[in-house]
Design an enzyme around this catalytic site. Structure first.
Site, short mmCIF file in Angstrom:
data_model
loop_
_atom_site.label_atom_id
_atom_site.label_comp_id
_atom_site.label_asym_id
_atom_site.label_seq_id
_atom_site.Cartn_x
_atom_site.Cartn_y
_atom_site.Cartn_z
N TYR A 266 -0.54 7.22 3.32
CA TYR A 266 0.00 6.40 4.42
C TYR A 266 1.53 6.43 4.37
CZ TYR A 266 -4.87 5.15 4.94
OH TYR A 266 -6.23 5.21 5.12
N ASN B 180 -2.72 6.83 -0.80
CA ASN B 180 -3.67 7.42 0.16
C ASN B 180 -3.02 8.07 1.38
OD1 ASN B 180 -5.44 6.34 -1.65
ND2 ASN B 180 -6.42 4.92 -0.25
N HIS C 141 0.85 -1.18 0.00
CA HIS C 141 0.00 0.00 0.00
C HIS C 141 0.89 1.23 0.00
CE1 HIS C 141 -3.27 2.60 0.38
NE2 HIS C 141 -3.95 2.05 1.36
#
Length: 375
Positions: free
Chosen positions: A183, A181, A178
């Site tokens: 993070y 977004n 990931h």
């Protein structure tokens, strides 16, 4: 509408996806506590959706410090890996394929969710914009994080490696990093959230270093063609916004090309979080990055797709597969419904985050998946 393009098989490393409908990572906050453990309810949820060409699990923290939402299942203990094995066995028994998304939220957390109430960690001591879901119905502003030391950055890379090992142990078919977004990975990429002066900050080459080291660590565990990376060039969530978004992500794609990954998974600019946008920067759409992707690496596209836009992206060659998030939440048999032209269930946004079976495993299916999970 002719949907045959959605149902053309797709080679992906050692797998062949039977269709090009992806279930992307969807945070649902239904782990068993204590321990942030996957359990039978999660196994049933994923089993129901096994007809997707590929399931990518909800974001799964690789570290106790990587949690930023209550009741999110982790992948940093043996018990969590055992819980995830319930999920992979259920999905495989129903004929599906499933990757685990490796996640660390960095500064997008709160002391209430951190070990011993410590401050969240980040590249630099700069607070994110927004609020953490710390308990059912309770949100708190992101606090000032603590900057990771250089030694701790290396240790965090090791946590991603260990998460990859536990995912393999749990029986997944691959993993997705990931990097989207706002993070931790994107916090390192952005000059807005990364003010470091060591080898992980300053120049773009330095800011991309953490992502590349994590990718190298994960591909030392998994074959590179069993690893994907999720990116969101247009992201504004959390306030991690590079000053040169297009240049940053063009560089990221070129660097990731060296690994021979299974896919790059782009979040389109027409969405922000789980909201659709009417106005967005089309220059940051995934199709502008497609020409930069080399080798056998596929391009996955997510974010606000209709059936029409999905098929158009596949027909034009702009994407190899399309992710449908909210549609898969409400329609466990989405592939069957799209193939037959059946109507879709409406999703209930109020049940997206937290709770039990309601709005999770109780959406009706016209064609149930095989092999129900034992209670």
């Amino acid at each position: 509408m002719n949907t045959k393009d959605l149902f053309t098989p797709l080679p992906l490393g050692p797998l062949t996806l039977p269709n090009r409908l992806l279930m992307p990572a969807l945070t649902r906050m239904r782990a068993r506590m204590p321990g942030n453990l996957p359990w039978a309810l999660n196994a049933e949820y994923y089993r129901q959706r096994a007809s997707a060409g590929l399931i990518i699990t909800e974001g799964t923290p690789v570290s106790p410090r990587g949690h930023g939402y209550y009741h999110t299942p982790g992948i940093h203990t043996e018990a969590q890996a055992e819980g995830w094995q319930l999920v992979t066995e259920a999905v495989h028994a129903a004929g599906g394929r499933i990757f685990l998304q490796l996640w660390h939220v960095g500064r997008q957390s709160h002391n209430d969710l951190q070990p011993n109430g410590a401050a969240p960690v980040a590249p630099s001591a700069i607070a994110g914009i927004g609020q953490a879901h710390v308990a059912p119905g309770v949100q708190k502003d992101y606090p000032l994080p603590r900057a990771l030391t250089t030694t701790e950055v290396a240790a965090t890379v090791g946590e991603f490696r260990r998460g990859a090992e536990l995912a393999q142990q749990a029986g997944f078919d691959g993993v997705e990093l990931h990097g989207a977004n706002g993070y931790l990975i994107e916090q390192f990429l952005s000059d807005n959230s990364n003010h470091r002066t060591d080898q992980y900050g300053g120049s773009l080459a330095n800011r991309v270093r953490f992502l590349l080291e994590v990718t190298e660590a994960v591909t030392s565990v998994w074959r590179a063609d069993q690893v994907g990376v999720r990116l969101s060039p247009a992201n504004t969530y959390g306030g991690s916004e590079p000053s040169d978004r297009l240049g940053t992500y063009r560089h990221v794609v070129r660097e990731l090309n060296h690994f021979g990954l299974a896919y790059l998974h782009f979040v389109e600019p027409r969405v922000a979080g789980n909201q659709d946008l009417l106005h967005f920067d089309d220059a940051l759409s995934s199709r502008h990055f497609r020409p930069l992707i080399t080798g056998q690496t596929k391009l996955f596209s997510a974010g606000g797709h209709s059936l029409e836009s999905a098929r158009a992206a596949l027909v034009s060659g702009e994407a190899d597969a399309i992710a449908f998030g909210r549609a898969f939440i409400a329609n466990p048999d989405l592939a069957y419904r799209l193939a037959t032209g059946a109507p879709l269930n409406r999703y209930h946004r109020e049940t997206f985050y937290g709770g039990t079976a309601a709005g999770y495993t109780d959406y009706p299916a016209l064609k149930p998946a095989a092999a129900a999970v034992p209670a």
